[in-house]
Structure formats: structure tokens, C-alpha cells
Write a protein that holds these residues in place. Structure first.
Motif, PDB file in Angstrom:
ATOM      1  N   THR A  26       0.837  -1.201   0.000  1.00  8.98           N
ATOM      2  CA  THR A  26       0.000   0.000   0.000  1.00  8.98           C
ATOM      3  C   THR A  26       0.872   1.250   0.000  1.00  8.98           C
ATOM      4  OG1 THR A  26      -1.688  -1.192   1.242  1.00  8.98           O
ATOM      5  CG2 THR A  26      -1.848   1.213   1.225  1.00  8.98           C
ATOM      6  N   ASP A  29       2.764   1.556  -3.393  1.00  9.16           N
ATOM      7  CA  ASP A  29       1.847   2.005  -4.448  1.00  9.16           C
ATOM      8  C   ASP A  29       1.587   3.502  -4.315  1.00  9.16           C
ATOM      9  OD1 ASP A  29       1.648  -0.483  -5.549  1.00  9.16           O
ATOM     10  OD2 ASP A  29      -0.284  -0.971  -4.596  1.00  9.16           O
ATOM     11  N   TRP A  30       1.429   3.973  -3.088  1.00  9.18           N
ATOM     12  CA  TRP A  30       1.198   5.405  -2.840  1.00  9.18           C
ATOM     13  C   TRP A  30       2.405   6.214  -3.312  1.00  9.18           C
ATOM     14  CZ3 TRP A  30       3.855   8.770   0.471  1.00  9.18           C
ATOM     15  CH2 TRP A  30       3.278  10.034   0.611  1.00  9.18           C
ATOM     16  N   ALA A  32       4.511   5.415  -5.657  1.00  6.58           N
ATOM     17  CA  ALA A  32       4.542   5.413  -7.123  1.00  6.58           C
ATOM     18  C   ALA A  32       3.533   6.411  -7.680  1.00  6.58           C
ATOM     19  CB  ALA A  32       4.249   4.010  -7.654  1.00  6.58           C
ATOM     20  N   ARG A  33       2.335   6.488  -7.069  1.00  9.63           N
ATOM     21  CA  ARG A  33       1.330   7.445  -7.540  1.00  9.63           C
ATOM     22  C   ARG A  33       1.766   8.883  -7.280  1.00  9.63           C
ATOM     23  NH1 ARG A  33      -2.182   3.964  -5.093  1.00  9.63           N
ATOM     24  NH2 ARG A  33      -2.586   5.466  -3.424  1.00  9.63           N
ATOM     25  N   GLU A  34       2.466   9.118  -6.188  1.00  5.86           N
ATOM     26  CA  GLU A  34       2.973  10.464  -5.902  1.00  5.86           C
ATOM     27  C   GLU A  34       4.058  10.856  -6.898  1.00  5.86           C
ATOM     28  OE1 GLU A  34       2.283  12.943  -3.443  1.00  5.86           O
ATOM     29  OE2 GLU A  34       0.439  11.758  -3.416  1.00  5.86           O
ATOM     30  N   GLU A  36       4.497   9.620  -9.996  1.00 11.06           N
ATOM     31  CA  GLU A  36       3.950   9.714 -11.340  1.00 11.06           C
ATOM     32  C   GLU A  36       2.426   9.638 -11.274  1.00 11.06           C
ATOM     33  OE1 GLU A  36       4.499   7.220 -15.387  1.00 11.06           O
ATOM     34  OE2 GLU A  36       6.285   7.455 -14.145  1.00 11.06           O
ATOM     35  N   PRO A  37       1.774  10.779 -10.999  1.00  9.39           N
ATOM     36  CA  PRO A  37       0.314  10.752 -10.851  1.00  9.39           C
ATOM     37  C   PRO A  37      -0.379  10.491 -12.183  1.00  9.39           C
ATOM     38  CG  PRO A  37       1.121  12.995 -10.691  1.00  9.39           C
ATOM     39  CD  PRO A  37       2.323  12.095 -10.769  1.00  9.39           C
ATOM     40  N   GLY A  38      -1.573   9.941 -12.082  1.00 11.61           N
ATOM     41  CA  GLY A  38      -2.363   9.649 -13.279  1.00 11.61           C
ATOM     42  C   GLY A  38      -2.978  10.913 -13.867  1.00 11.61           C
ATOM     43  N   GLU A  39      -3.605  10.725 -15.031  1.00 14.83           N
ATOM     44  CA  GLU A  39      -4.189  11.863 -15.744  1.00 14.83           C
ATOM     45  C   GLU A  39      -5.293  12.538 -14.917  1.00 14.83           C
ATOM     46  OE1 GLU A  39      -6.714  12.702 -19.822  1.00 14.83           O
ATOM     47  OE2 GLU A  39      -5.458  10.906 -19.705  1.00 14.83           O
ATOM     48  N   GLU A  41      -5.666  12.549 -11.660  1.00 12.82           N
ATOM     49  CA  GLU A  41      -5.062  13.253 -10.512  1.00 12.82           C
ATOM     50  C   GLU A  41      -4.484  14.596 -10.959  1.00 12.82           C
ATOM     51  OE1 GLU A  41      -3.747  14.271  -6.768  1.00 12.82           O
ATOM     52  OE2 GLU A  41      -5.129  12.654  -7.319  1.00 12.82           O
TER      53      GLU A  41
END
Length: 177
Positions: A26, A29-30, A32-34, A36-39, A41
Motif C-alpha cells: 500500500t 503504491d502510494w 509510485a502514484r505520488e 507519477e500521478p495519473g491523468e 489526478e
């Protein structure tokens, strides 16, 4: 997750996550999202700057319906519920009336006797300076509340005296008179 990121150099990631009862995947994954955020976000972040701008310009009084209307006037087409979600997630809310608020600025004493009506609600005068009426008005400003008392000649409908103050008291009305 931010607290884990802040404390990981001091205690390590796995011990902190074990205490919190969170799986290590968890946290990673957080991260990685920070990084490289998604479109969606990225769109939400851009939209949030517009929402904060509208909210701040309103003096923090606009809620999601007014923010939504303002963004539509700016040409930004987005759903109201998305605005609600972003405002809620970032602690933004508009001004609202408290329950039971009646809109008055004073509480009447039920035992007090009202002042007599000396003109019997007849606000006409045969000539100038025969009947003057006064009123105090509450004006909400950026720095607080301003009170203005004005005295008006009924015959000519001209203001014969006025005064402003930060308090509505006898001095304000007498000063206008």
C-alpha cells in the motif's frame, strides 16, 4: 502515508507499517502514484487551484454550487459533485447560516413596551422640515460590520444627516441627527 514517508529515515518503513497494520505494498503504491500521478489526478490538481482561487476571492463564503457556477462562467466545464469531492477532501466549505438564525442583529426584550408611533404610519409631510425619519443599516464589509444611521426629510426625501460607526448605539443615531 505522508507520516510514514516522513518517519521512514528514522524508524524504517516496515516497522511503522507493522504498527499501523498497513501492508507494505500500500505504501509503495502510494509512493509510485505520488512520483507519477495519473491523468485524473493531474486534472484534479489543476481544477483544485481554480476552486481555491474562486473560494478565496469570495472570502471563503462560496460553497460548491457557487464555485461550480463561477467555474462555468470561466469556461471550465466540470461536474458539481466533483467540485464537492475536491472541496471536501481539502477542507474547503462555504459560509452557512447557523440553525435557528433569524437574521436580526438584536434580541428584543419581550417585556419592553414599544415606542409610540407618533405619525400613525403616515409618512407624508406638508412642507420641508416637518417630519424626519431615521434608520440604522448594517453593512457587511471585508473587515467586519459597519453601521450607518441616516436621517431623512420626508417632504424632500433628502438626507439631512448621517453617521457611520462600528457599533449601533444611541451615539450613532444622535450623531446622524
Amino acid at each position: 502515508m505522508k507520516i510514514v514517508a516522513d518517519l521512514r529515515d528514522r524508524f524504517g518503513v516496515e516497522p511503522i507499517l507493522r504498527v499501523l497494520g498497513v501492508a507494505p505494498s500500500t505504501f509503495y503504491d502510494w509512493l509510485a502514484r505520488e512520483a507519477e500521478p495519473g491523468e485524473r489526478e493531474l486534472l484534479d490538481r489543476g481544477l483544485l487551484t481554480e476552486i481555491v482561487d474562486v473560494h478565496d476571492r469570495s472570502g471563503a463564503t462560496y460553497g460548491s454550487p457557487r464555485v461550480h457556477a463561477t467555474l462555468r462562467r470561466r469556461g471550465i466545464r466540470v461536474g458539481r459533485k466533483r467540485i464537492e469531492r475536491l472541496m471536501r477532501a481539502h477542507g474547503l466549505q462555504g459560509a452557512f447560516l447557523r440553525r435557528g438564525w433569524r437574521g436580526g442583529s438584536t434580541k428584543q426584550n419581550p417585556k419592553a413596551t414599544p415606542a409610540p408611533d407618533l405619525v400613525d404610519r403616515d409618512f407624508t409631510a406638508p412642507g420641508p422640515n416637518r417630519l424626519w425619519v431615521a434608520d440604522a443599516t448594517r453593512i457587511v464589509c471585508g473587515d467586519g460590520v459597519l453601521w450607518m444611521a441616516a436621517v431623512r426629510d420626508v417632504f424632500s426625501n433628502r438626507i439631512v444627516g448621517w453617521k457611520t460607526s462600528d457599533r449601533c448605539n444611541t451615539d450613532l443615531v444622535l450623531g446622524a441627527w
